[in-house]
Design a protein around this motif. Structure first.
Motif, PDB file in Angstrom:
ATOM      1  N   CYS A  39       0.819  -1.216   0.000  1.00 36.60           N
ATOM      2  CA  CYS A  39       0.000   0.000   0.000  1.00 36.60           C
ATOM      3  C   CYS A  39       0.854   1.268   0.000  1.00 36.60           C
ATOM      4  O   CYS A  39       0.456   2.297   0.575  1.00 36.60           O
ATOM      5  CB  CYS A  39      -0.951  -0.006   1.202  1.00 36.60           C
ATOM      6  SG  CYS A  39      -2.272  -1.211   1.038  1.00 36.60           S
ATOM      7  N   ASP A  40       1.971   1.195  -0.672  1.00 40.69           N
ATOM      8  CA  ASP A  40       2.765   2.410  -0.831  1.00 40.69           C
ATOM      9  C   ASP A  40       2.060   3.374  -1.780  1.00 40.69           C
ATOM     10  O   ASP A  40       2.364   4.565  -1.823  1.00 40.69           O
ATOM     11  CB  ASP A  40       4.177   2.088  -1.327  1.00 40.69           C
ATOM     12  CG  ASP A  40       4.164   1.269  -2.613  1.00 40.69           C
ATOM     13  OD1 ASP A  40       5.151   1.311  -3.356  1.00 40.69           O
ATOM     14  OD2 ASP A  40       3.147   0.596  -2.876  1.00 40.69           O
ATOM     15  N   ILE A  41       1.132   2.846  -2.557  1.00 44.69           N
ATOM     16  CA  ILE A  41       0.228   3.679  -3.362  1.00 44.69           C
ATOM     17  C   ILE A  41      -1.184   3.209  -3.044  1.00 44.69           C
ATOM     18  O   ILE A  41      -1.361   2.104  -2.522  1.00 44.69           O
ATOM     19  CB  ILE A  41       0.511   3.547  -4.877  1.00 44.69           C
ATOM     20  CG1 ILE A  41       0.308   2.106  -5.337  1.00 44.69           C
ATOM     21  CG2 ILE A  41       1.926   4.043  -5.203  1.00 44.69           C
ATOM     22  CD1 ILE A  41       0.429   1.916  -6.839  1.00 44.69           C
ATOM     23  N   PRO A  42      -2.201   4.007  -3.325  1.00 43.09           N
ATOM     24  CA  PRO A  42      -3.576   3.594  -3.004  1.00 43.09           C
ATOM     25  C   PRO A  42      -3.945   2.278  -3.677  1.00 43.09           C
ATOM     26  O   PRO A  42      -3.645   2.063  -4.857  1.00 43.09           O
ATOM     27  CB  PRO A  42      -4.419   4.758  -3.546  1.00 43.09           C
ATOM     28  CG  PRO A  42      -3.502   5.928  -3.518  1.00 43.09           C
ATOM     29  CD  PRO A  42      -2.141   5.395  -3.839  1.00 43.09           C
ATOM     30  N   ARG A  43      -4.584   1.391  -2.925  1.00 41.29           N
ATOM     31  CA  ARG A  43      -4.969   0.071  -3.427  1.00 41.29           C
ATOM     32  C   ARG A  43      -6.408  -0.217  -3.024  1.00 41.29           C
ATOM     33  O   ARG A  43      -6.872   0.215  -1.970  1.00 41.29           O
ATOM     34  CB  ARG A  43      -4.083  -1.026  -2.824  1.00 41.29           C
ATOM     35  CG  ARG A  43      -2.600  -0.851  -3.014  1.00 41.29           C
ATOM     36  CD  ARG A  43      -2.144  -1.236  -4.386  1.00 41.29           C
ATOM     37  NE  ARG A  43      -0.676  -1.272  -4.472  1.00 41.29           N
ATOM     38  CZ  ARG A  43      -0.004  -1.521  -5.575  1.00 41.29           C
ATOM     39  NH1 ARG A  43      -0.660  -1.748  -6.717  1.00 41.29           N
ATOM     40  NH2 ARG A  43       1.313  -1.531  -5.564  1.00 41.29           N
ATOM     41  N   GLU A  44      -7.087  -0.998  -3.837  1.00 42.14           N
ATOM     42  CA  GLU A  44      -8.391  -1.541  -3.473  1.00 42.14           C
ATOM     43  C   GLU A  44      -8.169  -2.793  -2.627  1.00 42.14           C
ATOM     44  O   GLU A  44      -7.138  -3.460  -2.741  1.00 42.14           O
ATOM     45  CB  GLU A  44      -9.184  -1.913  -4.727  1.00 42.14           C
ATOM     46  CG  GLU A  44      -9.493  -0.746  -5.644  1.00 42.14           C
ATOM     47  CD  GLU A  44     -10.450   0.247  -4.987  1.00 42.14           C
ATOM     48  OE1 GLU A  44     -10.374   1.454  -5.326  1.00 42.14           O
ATOM     49  OE2 GLU A  44     -11.249  -0.166  -4.123  1.00 42.14           O
ATOM     50  N   ALA A  45      -9.164  -3.103  -1.805  1.00 45.81           N
ATOM     51  CA  ALA A  45      -9.071  -4.296  -0.960  1.00 45.81           C
ATOM     52  C   ALA A  45      -8.864  -5.555  -1.797  1.00 45.81           C
ATOM     53  O   ALA A  45      -8.119  -6.474  -1.416  1.00 45.81           O
ATOM     54  CB  ALA A  45     -10.321  -4.420  -0.099  1.00 45.81           C
ATOM     55  N   THR A  56      -5.375   1.337  13.782  1.00 48.39           N
ATOM     56  CA  THR A  56      -4.175   1.860  14.430  1.00 48.39           C
ATOM     57  C   THR A  56      -3.576   3.044  13.687  1.00 48.39           C
ATOM     58  O   THR A  56      -2.604   3.637  14.148  1.00 48.39           O
ATOM     59  CB  THR A  56      -3.098   0.761  14.513  1.00 48.39           C
ATOM     60  OG1 THR A  56      -2.861   0.248  13.185  1.00 48.39           O
ATOM     61  CG2 THR A  56      -3.520  -0.370  15.427  1.00 48.39           C
ATOM     62  N   GLY A  57      -4.118   3.358  12.519  1.00 49.09           N
ATOM     63  CA  GLY A  57      -3.583   4.457  11.734  1.00 49.09           C
ATOM     64  C   GLY A  57      -2.439   4.065  10.818  1.00 49.09           C
ATOM     65  O   GLY A  57      -1.887   4.909  10.117  1.00 49.09           O
ATOM     66  N   ILE A  58      -2.089   2.776  10.814  1.00 46.42           N
ATOM     67  CA  ILE A  58      -1.003   2.329   9.941  1.00 46.42           C
ATOM     68  C   ILE A  58      -1.467   2.419   8.482  1.00 46.42           C
ATOM     69  O   ILE A  58      -0.700   2.750   7.579  1.00 46.42           O
ATOM     70  CB  ILE A  58      -0.595   0.888  10.294  1.00 46.42           C
ATOM     71  CG1 ILE A  58      -0.006   0.868  11.717  1.00 46.42           C
ATOM     72  CG2 ILE A  58       0.422   0.334   9.288  1.00 46.42           C
ATOM     73  CD1 ILE A  58       0.236  -0.530  12.256  1.00 46.42           C
ATOM     74  N   LEU A  59      -2.719   2.088   8.280  1.00 50.43           N
ATOM     75  CA  LEU A  59      -3.322   2.296   6.964  1.00 50.43           C
ATOM     76  C   LEU A  59      -4.395   3.364   7.093  1.00 50.43           C
ATOM     77  O   LEU A  59      -5.018   3.524   8.147  1.00 50.43           O
ATOM     78  CB  LEU A  59      -3.976   1.019   6.442  1.00 50.43           C
ATOM     79  CG  LEU A  59      -3.094  -0.118   5.944  1.00 50.43           C
ATOM     80  CD1 LEU A  59      -3.997  -1.228   5.369  1.00 50.43           C
ATOM     81  CD2 LEU A  59      -2.117   0.346   4.878  1.00 50.43           C
ATOM     82  N   SER A  60      -4.617   4.025   5.978  1.00 47.60           N
ATOM     83  CA  SER A  60      -5.716   4.973   5.913  1.00 47.60           C
ATOM     84  C   SER A  60      -6.755   4.387   4.977  1.00 47.60           C
ATOM     85  O   SER A  60      -6.423   3.968   3.862  1.00 47.60           O
ATOM     86  CB  SER A  60      -5.224   6.311   5.363  1.00 47.60           C
ATOM     87  OG  SER A  60      -6.308   7.119   4.990  1.00 47.60           O
ATOM     88  N   GLY A  61      -7.988   4.369   5.460  1.00 50.31           N
ATOM     89  CA  GLY A  61      -9.028   3.756   4.653  1.00 50.31           C
ATOM     90  C   GLY A  61      -9.558   4.694   3.586  1.00 50.31           C
ATOM     91  O   GLY A  61     -10.311   4.277   2.719  1.00 50.31           O
ATOM     92  N   ALA A  62      -9.152   5.934   3.630  1.00 50.59           N
ATOM     93  CA  ALA A  62      -9.671   6.931   2.692  1.00 50.59           C
ATOM     94  C   ALA A  62      -9.138   6.704   1.291  1.00 50.59           C
ATOM     95  O   ALA A  62      -7.988   6.296   1.135  1.00 50.59           O
ATOM     96  CB  ALA A  62      -9.302   8.323   3.159  1.00 50.59           C
TER      97      ALA A  62
END
Lengths: 244, 79
Positions: free
Chosen positions: B38-44, B73-79
């Protein structure tokens, strides 16, 4: 205005005692190892003693110590690795033992006990440079009193060995006071980092902080976690094993 | 989803430590692979496919569970 300058932890902080001029002599005695000598350091500003500092109000003295510590930590945030830890320097110049622990779990007791033979660096805040050098902070010790409460006490008053100008970190230990049997546990690096980082300040303001902690551990050897009930157990292991 | 406000990452074989604010989190191999991916935006769905390539098929709901934890935890952003 009565201002006393301290040079410690690589910084200079001025303490304004103009509202407590009668406390100046006692302040100088407590902070004798941190008084400014012209070494310089980054400017940490001024701490003001807003109230009188009567001898029978230990809490007021403790609060001054805390204010000074916070000011120094803020001045060095992002530059030095700042750990909530004590440190003592081996008398034969073999470097310093850094002992990391939360408040109330034995740092001051260990500093006070082993510090009669090893150089007293600090009982509260260890600041490590990029090169692994510790900047000393030989502040007053907060000692529990028989009648309850704590009293700020000069390291000279309790006979602690002189503070070395500089020391290098030689070993890092974590203190875990417990009622069980004594145990010394050597930790993998990842667990060493996890043990140290909760007792750091301003980690997020450093460059690559996790790598910095890992690098320090790689340089000085695995972190040891002591599970102990009596400080003599720790001292015995430190002197016969870690620094044998 | 993408990486959150990560201050620092440290890798140790199959695991990793992640600093978010003043908190350090320990990631298993699965968490580490997700964060790296997820270094770039990814879909689930992309994340799931990536993990299947690396590790094989996961138990139902397992990937979503890890992602939820990483977001909480804020490690990933769901936005």
């Amino acid at each position: 205005m009565s201002t006393i300058s301290l040079e410690t932890l690589g910084a200079r902080v001025d303490v304004d005692l103009s509202e407590a001029p009668d406390a100046e002599d006692e302040f100088r005695a407590l902070w004798s190892r941190c008084l400014a000598t012209g070494r310089g350091g980054i400017d940490a500003g001024t701490v003001r003693a807003h109230s009188q500092l009567p001898a029978d109000d230990p809490a007021a003295w403790t609060s001054i110590t805390q204010a000074i510590t916070l000011r120094l930590l803020e001045a060095q945030a992002g530059t030095l690795l700042l750990m909530h830890a004590g440190a003592l320097a081996h008398p034969d110049g073999r470097g310093a033992l850094v002992f990391v622990a939360p408040s109330g779990t034995g740092k001051t007791t260990l500093a006070r006990t082993l510090g009669r033979e090893w150089g007293y660096i600090t009982d509260e805040t260890v600041a490590v440079t990029d090169q692994g050098t510790i900047l000393p902070y030989p502040k007053p010790l907060s000692l529990v009193q028989p009648e309850g409460g704590k009293r700020e006490t000069s390291p000279d008053e309790v006979g602690l060995r002189p503070t070395p100008e500089t020391s290098r970190v030689s070993r890092i230990v974590l203190l875990n006071r417990t009622s069980g049997e004594f145990r010394a546990e050597e930790l993998p690096t990842i667990d060493g980092i996890l043990g140290i980082t909760p007792e750091t300040s301003s980690l997020a303001r450093m460059q690559h902080p996790l790598s910095r902690v890992a690098g320090l551990i790689d340089e000085v050897g695995p972190v040891v976690r002591y599970h102990y009930s009596e400080v003599d157990q720790v001292i015995d292991h430190v002197t016969t094993r870690l620094f044998a | 989803m993408r990486r959150g406000q990560i201050v620092d990452i440290w890798y140790d074989e199959d695991e990793a430590l992640v600093l978010v604010g003043q908190q350090v989190y320990r990631l298993s191999l699965v968490g580490r692979l997700i964060v790296e991916f997820c270094d770039i935006p990814r879909e689930a769905s992309e994340v799931t496919a990536h993990l299947e390539t690396e590790l094989g098929t996961a138990p139902a709901g397992a990937v979503e569970s890890v992602i939820d934890q990483l977001i909480s935890t804020g490690i990933l952003s769901g936005a």
